[in-house]
Design a protein around this motif. Structure first.
Motif, PDB file in Angstrom:
ATOM      1  N   ASP A   1       0.835  -1.204   0.000  1.00 51.52           N
ATOM      2  CA  ASP A   1       0.000   0.000   0.000  1.00 51.52           C
ATOM      3  C   ASP A   1       0.868   1.252   0.000  1.00 51.52           C
ATOM      4  OD1 ASP A   1      -2.131   1.671   0.124  1.00 51.52           O
ATOM      5  OD2 ASP A   1      -2.475   1.419   2.266  1.00 51.52           O
ATOM      6  N   ARG A   2       1.866   1.282   0.868  1.00 55.05           N
ATOM      7  CA  ARG A   2       2.735   2.456   0.926  1.00 55.05           C
ATOM      8  C   ARG A   2       3.617   2.579  -0.313  1.00 55.05           C
ATOM      9  NH1 ARG A   2       6.163   2.167   5.969  1.00 55.05           N
ATOM     10  NH2 ARG A   2       5.670  -0.060   5.995  1.00 55.05           N
ATOM     11  N   ALA A   3       4.001   1.428  -0.871  1.00 51.38           N
ATOM     12  CA  ALA A   3       4.784   1.481  -2.110  1.00 51.38           C
ATOM     13  C   ALA A   3       3.946   2.040  -3.248  1.00 51.38           C
ATOM     14  CB  ALA A   3       5.287   0.082  -2.457  1.00 51.38           C
ATOM     15  N   ARG A   4       2.659   1.690  -3.298  1.00 52.52           N
ATOM     16  CA  ARG A   4       1.786   2.245  -4.337  1.00 52.52           C
ATOM     17  C   ARG A   4       1.615   3.755  -4.154  1.00 52.52           C
ATOM     18  NH1 ARG A   4      -2.484  -0.352  -3.307  1.00 52.52           N
ATOM     19  NH2 ARG A   4      -3.532   1.327  -2.189  1.00 52.52           N
ATOM     20  N   ASP A   5       1.466   4.182  -2.905  1.00 54.10           N
ATOM     21  CA  ASP A   5       1.371   5.623  -2.652  1.00 54.10           C
ATOM     22  C   ASP A   5       2.646   6.335  -3.090  1.00 54.10           C
ATOM     23  OD1 ASP A   5      -1.101   5.144  -1.616  1.00 54.10           O
ATOM     24  OD2 ASP A   5      -0.466   5.234   0.485  1.00 54.10           O
ATOM     25  N   ARG A   6       3.762   5.705  -2.863  1.00 54.63           N
ATOM     26  CA  ARG A   6       5.038   6.318  -3.257  1.00 54.63           C
ATOM     27  C   ARG A   6       5.155   6.405  -4.776  1.00 54.63           C
ATOM     28  NH1 ARG A   6      11.038   4.482  -1.084  1.00 54.63           N
ATOM     29  NH2 ARG A   6      12.232   5.984  -2.311  1.00 54.63           N
ATOM     30  N   VAL A   7       4.673   5.352  -5.480  1.00 51.56           N
ATOM     31  CA  VAL A   7       4.732   5.366  -6.945  1.00 51.56           C
ATOM     32  C   VAL A   7       3.760   6.385  -7.520  1.00 51.56           C
ATOM     33  CG1 VAL A   7       4.293   3.997  -9.011  1.00 51.56           C
ATOM     34  CG2 VAL A   7       5.568   2.997  -7.112  1.00 51.56           C
ATOM     35  N   LEU A   8       2.537   6.443  -6.989  1.00 46.78           N
ATOM     36  CA  LEU A   8       1.506   7.314  -7.546  1.00 46.78           C
ATOM     37  C   LEU A   8       1.647   8.758  -7.108  1.00 46.78           C
ATOM     38  CD1 LEU A   8      -1.670   5.047  -7.194  1.00 46.78           C
ATOM     39  CD2 LEU A   8      -0.352   5.507  -9.253  1.00 46.78           C
ATOM     40  N   MET A   9       1.993   8.983  -5.856  1.00 45.44           N
ATOM     41  CA  MET A   9       1.981  10.338  -5.312  1.00 45.44           C
ATOM     42  C   MET A   9       3.364  10.909  -5.055  1.00 45.44           C
ATOM     43  SD  MET A   9      -1.270  10.155  -2.676  1.00 45.44           S
ATOM     44  CE  MET A   9      -0.521   8.959  -1.572  1.00 45.44           C
ATOM     45  N   GLY A  10       4.406  10.077  -5.140  1.00 49.13           N
ATOM     46  CA  GLY A  10       5.753  10.575  -4.902  1.00 49.13           C
ATOM     47  C   GLY A  10       6.227  10.299  -3.489  1.00 49.13           C
ATOM     48  N   LEU A  11       7.498  10.544  -3.268  1.00 49.46           N
ATOM     49  CA  LEU A  11       8.115  10.296  -1.971  1.00 49.46           C
ATOM     50  C   LEU A  11       7.764  11.407  -1.000  1.00 49.46           C
ATOM     51  CD1 LEU A  11      10.113   8.515  -0.348  1.00 49.46           C
ATOM     52  CD2 LEU A  11      11.941  10.013  -1.175  1.00 49.46           C
ATOM     53  N   GLU A  12       7.472  11.018   0.238  1.00 51.85           N
ATOM     54  CA  GLU A  12       7.157  12.009   1.266  1.00 51.85           C
ATOM     55  C   GLU A  12       8.391  12.848   1.583  1.00 51.85           C
ATOM     56  OE1 GLU A  12       5.642  10.216   4.723  1.00 51.85           O
ATOM     57  OE2 GLU A  12       3.870   9.352   3.775  1.00 51.85           O
ATOM     58  N   ARG A  13       8.178  14.166   1.630  1.00 55.75           N
ATOM     59  CA  ARG A  13       9.268  15.080   2.002  1.00 55.75           C
ATOM     60  C   ARG A  13       9.087  15.461   3.471  1.00 55.75           C
ATOM     61  NH1 ARG A  13       9.253  19.959  -1.943  1.00 55.75           N
ATOM     62  NH2 ARG A  13       7.013  19.844  -1.563  1.00 55.75           N
ATOM     63  N   LYS A  14       9.602  14.602   4.334  1.00 59.97           N
ATOM     64  CA  LYS A  14       9.390  14.772   5.771  1.00 59.97           C
ATOM     65  C   LYS A  14      10.196  15.929   6.347  1.00 59.97           C
ATOM     66  CE  LYS A  14       8.370   9.865   6.421  1.00 59.97           C
ATOM     67  NZ  LYS A  14       8.726   8.619   7.147  1.00 59.97           N
ATOM     68  N   ASN A  15      11.245  16.326   5.655  1.00 60.95           N
ATOM     69  CA  ASN A  15      12.106  17.393   6.195  1.00 60.95           C
ATOM     70  C   ASN A  15      11.629  18.796   5.820  1.00 60.95           C
ATOM     71  OD1 ASN A  15      13.849  15.484   7.318  1.00 60.95           O
ATOM     72  ND2 ASN A  15      15.033  15.309   5.424  1.00 60.95           N
ATOM     73  N   VAL A  16      10.545  18.874   5.034  1.00 63.20           N
ATOM     74  CA  VAL A  16      10.037  20.184   4.640  1.00 63.20           C
ATOM     75  C   VAL A  16       9.234  20.781   5.796  1.00 63.20           C
ATOM     76  CG1 VAL A  16       8.556  21.418   3.027  1.00 63.20           C
ATOM     77  CG2 VAL A  16       9.978  19.532   2.228  1.00 63.20           C
ATOM     78  N   LEU A  17       9.581  21.985   6.190  1.00 63.67           N
ATOM     79  CA  LEU A  17       8.876  22.671   7.275  1.00 63.67           C
ATOM     80  C   LEU A  17       7.772  23.542   6.683  1.00 63.67           C
ATOM     81  CD1 LEU A  17      11.900  23.737   9.531  1.00 63.67           C
ATOM     82  CD2 LEU A  17      10.397  21.739   9.778  1.00 63.67           C
ATOM     83  N   VAL A  18       6.531  23.229   7.007  1.00 60.30           N
ATOM     84  CA  VAL A  18       5.367  23.968   6.526  1.00 60.30           C
ATOM     85  C   VAL A  18       4.695  24.620   7.727  1.00 60.30           C
ATOM     86  CG1 VAL A  18       3.211  23.835   5.239  1.00 60.30           C
ATOM     87  CG2 VAL A  18       5.086  22.276   4.668  1.00 60.30           C
ATOM     88  N   ASP A  19       4.495  25.926   7.680  1.00 62.29           N
ATOM     89  CA  ASP A  19       3.889  26.602   8.827  1.00 62.29           C
ATOM     90  C   ASP A  19       2.396  26.286   8.902  1.00 62.29           C
ATOM     91  OD1 ASP A  19       2.619  28.168   6.919  1.00 62.29           O
ATOM     92  OD2 ASP A  19       4.039  29.812   7.089  1.00 62.29           O
ATOM     93  N   GLU A  20       1.792  26.645   9.999  1.00 66.40           N
ATOM     94  CA  GLU A  20       0.413  26.272  10.262  1.00 66.40           C
ATOM     95  C   GLU A  20      -0.549  26.898   9.258  1.00 66.40           C
ATOM     96  OE1 GLU A  20      -0.799  24.068  12.307  1.00 66.40           O
ATOM     97  OE2 GLU A  20       1.262  23.557  12.836  1.00 66.40           O
ATOM     98  N   GLU A  21      -0.297  28.101   8.840  1.00 67.21           N
ATOM     99  CA  GLU A  21      -1.201  28.745   7.884  1.00 67.21           C
ATOM    100  C   GLU A  21      -1.215  28.006   6.548  1.00 67.21           C
ATOM    101  OE1 GLU A  21      -1.949  33.099   5.737  1.00 67.21           O
ATOM    102  OE2 GLU A  21      -0.323  32.831   7.188  1.00 67.21           O
ATOM    103  N   GLU A  22      -0.024  27.595   6.058  1.00 66.01           N
ATOM    104  CA  GLU A  22       0.045  26.865   4.803  1.00 66.01           C
ATOM    105  C   GLU A  22      -0.541  25.463   4.947  1.00 66.01           C
ATOM    106  OE1 GLU A  22       4.065  26.984   3.496  1.00 66.01           O
ATOM    107  OE2 GLU A  22       3.891  29.001   2.649  1.00 66.01           O
ATOM    108  N   ARG A  23      -0.356  24.844   6.119  1.00 64.22           N
ATOM    109  CA  ARG A  23      -0.958  23.535   6.342  1.00 64.22           C
ATOM    110  C   ARG A  23      -2.486  23.638   6.308  1.00 64.22           C
ATOM    111  NH1 ARG A  23      -0.667  21.251  10.911  1.00 64.22           N
ATOM    112  NH2 ARG A  23      -0.556  19.053  10.258  1.00 64.22           N
ATOM    113  N   TYR A  24      -3.013  24.683   6.911  1.00 68.68           N
ATOM    114  CA  TYR A  24      -4.464  24.872   6.904  1.00 68.68           C
ATOM    115  C   TYR A  24      -4.964  25.121   5.473  1.00 68.68           C
ATOM    116  CZ  TYR A  24      -9.050  26.967   7.779  1.00 68.68           C
ATOM    117  OH  TYR A  24     -10.397  27.253   7.752  1.00 68.68           O
ATOM    118  N   THR A  25      -4.251  25.945   4.707  1.00 75.21           N
ATOM    119  CA  THR A  25      -4.647  26.218   3.328  1.00 75.21           C
ATOM    120  C   THR A  25      -4.610  24.939   2.492  1.00 75.21           C
ATOM    121  OG1 THR A  25      -3.757  28.463   3.493  1.00 75.21           O
ATOM    122  CG2 THR A  25      -4.103  27.580   1.273  1.00 75.21           C
TER     123      THR A  25
END
Length: 610
Positions: A397-421
């Motif tokens: 399941d996670r491999a399919r998500d990685r193939v279809l949606m791309g690799l998770e960028r866990k090191n990207v810092l997104v502020d709360e306003e952008e997360r809400y948007t």
């Protein structure tokens, strides 16, 4: 002037690339001749003298120096003349040396060199040149055959049979006649008929065209000569035609056999594109290929199999009967074919008992054989990295998500306003997907950055669609505009995050109007090539497409406004957990669970639980 220069380059290229062995041999002989002439010229300044003449020279006063090398006397006179004499008797050599020393002539003794050593020294350069010439000859022969790979009838290392090629029953059936012909070529000539001499396989990348060609060679038990279309092209003019001749000459030696040309569009493009030298060389290479394919005997046992993704650019002469008699379309596998392919690629893997490959096949519509193999490989790598004993459903399941949606960028810092948007934007997609009747079931939504996207909404089709209807395409445009609709309703503004959605929606709307005839303009059949069409018609197409997108945006806004409370719950869940699956999504939209068949919901929930 340009044409004459191109003609001269073409003739020069032919001379450079033809008869390689003869060229190397003539070149080596020329070098040897130059070396011999140099030696003669070098030795022409020396005069051979007798013992009596040496005595006369020793009595004179014109000697500058004397060098004694064993039996050899090298006398250099003051005028620059050099004399050489041989004295075998040792007593006479001592007497001559004394005479020169008494006359005040410098005498030098050099190490003696035997006649055999002198002969070896003379023949040494010739031997080196001969070795270099032979090496160049062998290298040139290997270079001529280096553009293709020949595998024997045993097919070492490529034991691929039809049983290993899954999900292509119709394609394998159409290739069986080629196998029978290679096994017994005379059988087809018994009643006056002939078997296909060329098979052109077309299809999407990764569907298994090369694998099928190897399977045909293995089933027939014949040699397999493989070459790529680009290998016939070289910077030297005339190399392509020479390599085509070499390939077919080798095929005649090992017939019956298969010649496989991968990506033949690199060498088989239509002729007469322009008048430069590169195009002329390409046309010459293609002409040689056309002659070779239609020139060998009908029962010679040579079958040419080629593959391409661009059959539309091939020269018509290459596609005519007699060269490529058959065109075999290798399609993307359906759900049954995907399950068979998964079983083949799952053989070397340690799968958990609860893994259902049939369920995975249903959740991977549009995947090619190569993509399915990559999916299982990614799952195996993930399981190995986590130290698991077997590959489980969660890994796939996670491999399919990685193939279809791309690799998770866990090191990207997104502020709360952008997360809400981002959460609001994705909630808009989910809302439209649940309310529109023609959309695919939502499988997962996430606000974790993947690839270049800050959030992803994943929908999995329930079946393979071979034909789409107008209402389905309109729902797809509405789904794409769902994110922008949520921004307008919830945020009261617009963001640049909808740019990709707008571009895809505009492209789909234009195809509906210009290609599919799904508008008031009627069936105008305006494809990508707009040459010769009036500007007024193009303006109408663009305006109609824009109106279609605006209509679906207004429809999406109404859907979002009707589910305002549910969207707030979904946004809150995304902000807390970042990723929600199908069951968690329907907890926020309990009234819309009927929008998706219950069997699909149960299947998705069971898949996630596994």
């Amino acid at each position: 002037m340009k044409q004459s220069m191109n003609s001269w380059l073409s003739r020069f290229g032919k001379r450079v690339t033809s008869r390689a062995g003869l060229r190397v041999l003539v070149g080596s002989l020329a070098v040897l001749l130059v070396a011999a002439v140099a030696l003669v010229v070098q030795g022409s300044g020396e005069r051979t003298v007798t013992y009596t003449e040496i005595l006369q020279i020793a009595g004179g006063s014109q000697v500058a120096r004397v060098e004694i090398q064993g039996e050899r006397f090298l006398i250099q006179q003051a005028g620059g003349q050099r004399s050489v004499g041989l004295v075998a008797d040792e007593a006479l050599r001592k007497d001559l040396a004394t005479r020169f020393a008494e006359a005040g002539v410098p005498v030098e003794f050099a190490p003696g060199v035997s006649s055999g050593e002198r002969a070896a020294g003379m023949l040494g350069p010739f031997a080196v040149l001969a070795v270099v010439g032979a090496g160049l000859f062998v290298a040139q022969r290997k270079r001529q055959k280096g553009h293709f790979t020949e595998l024997g009838s045993g097919m070492q290392g490529i034991q691929v049979r039809f049983a290993d090629v899954a999900g292509m029953d119709e394609v394998k059936e159409s290739l069986n006649e080629t196998v029978e012909f290679l096994k017994d070529p005379k059988q087809f000539a018994r009643l006056g008929g002939r078997a296909p001499r060329g098979v052109l396989m077309t299809g999407e990348p990764g569907t298994g065209k090369t694998l099928l060609a190897r399977a045909v060679a293995t089933e027939a038990g014949v040699p397999f000569l493989s070459a790529s279309g680009s290998s016939f092209q070289e910077m030297f003019v005339g190399v392509g035609a020479s390599r085509v001749r070499t390939l077919f000459a080798e095929a005649r030696k090992v017939a019956p056999c298969i010649i496989f040309i991968d990506e033949i569009d690199a060498v088989g493009r239509a002729r007469g594109r322009n008048g430069d030298s590169a195009a002329a060389d390409h046309d010459q290479t293609l002409n040689q290929l056309l002659v070779e394919m239609d020139g060998f005997d009908h029962t010679a046992g040579i079958v040419v199999i080629a593959s391409t993704n661009r059959v539309d650019v091939l020269d018509p002469a290459l596609l005519r009967p007699g060269r490529f008699d058959r065109q075999v379309v290798v399609p993307l596998p359906d759900v049954r074919g995907r399950e068979e392919i998964l079983h083949v690629h799952a053989r070397p893997l340690a799968l958990a008992q609860e893994v259902d490959l049939g369920r995975i096949a249903k959740c991977t519509p549009g995947f090619s054989g190569a993509e399915l193999a990559n999916l299982l490989n990614e799952a195996a790598i993930m399981a190995t990295r986590e130290g698991a004993d077997a590959v489980a459903h969660d890994h796939i399941d996670r491999a399919r998500d990685r193939v279809l949606m791309g690799l998770e960028r866990k090191n990207v810092l997104v502020d709360e306003e952008e997360r809400y948007t981002t959460a609001v934007h994705e909630a808009g997609h989910v809302t439209v997907a649940l309310l529109a009747t023609g959309t695919d079931p939502i499988h997962k939504v996430s606000i974790l950055p993947r690839g270049r996207a800050l959030g992803v909404t994943q929908a999995l089709p329930e079946k393979d669609r071979l034909m789409v209807r107008k209402d389905y395409l309109e729902d797809q445009i509405c789904l794409l505009m769902g994110g922008r609709a949520a921004e307008i309703v919830v945020l009261g503004t617009m963001t640049a995050g909808a740019s990709d959605d707008i571009q895809r929606a505009a492209g789909l709307a234009r195809r509906m109007v210009a290609e599919f005839g799904m508008s008031d303009l009627g069936c105008i059949g305006l494809g990508a090539d707009t040459h010769g069409r009036s500007q007024a018609l193009l303006d109408k197409v663009e305006e109609t497409a824009r109106t279609l997108v605006e209509t679906q945006l207004a429809r999406a806004i109404k859907m979002v406004e009707s589910r305002r409370a549910e969207i707030d719950l979904l946004v809150q869940g995304l902000l807390e957990r970042e990723t929600l699956d199908a069951d968690e999504i329907y907890e926020c939209f309990p009234a819309d669970r009927r929008s998706v068949p219950m069997a699909t919901v149960t299947k998705l929930a069971r898949f996630k639980a596994a």
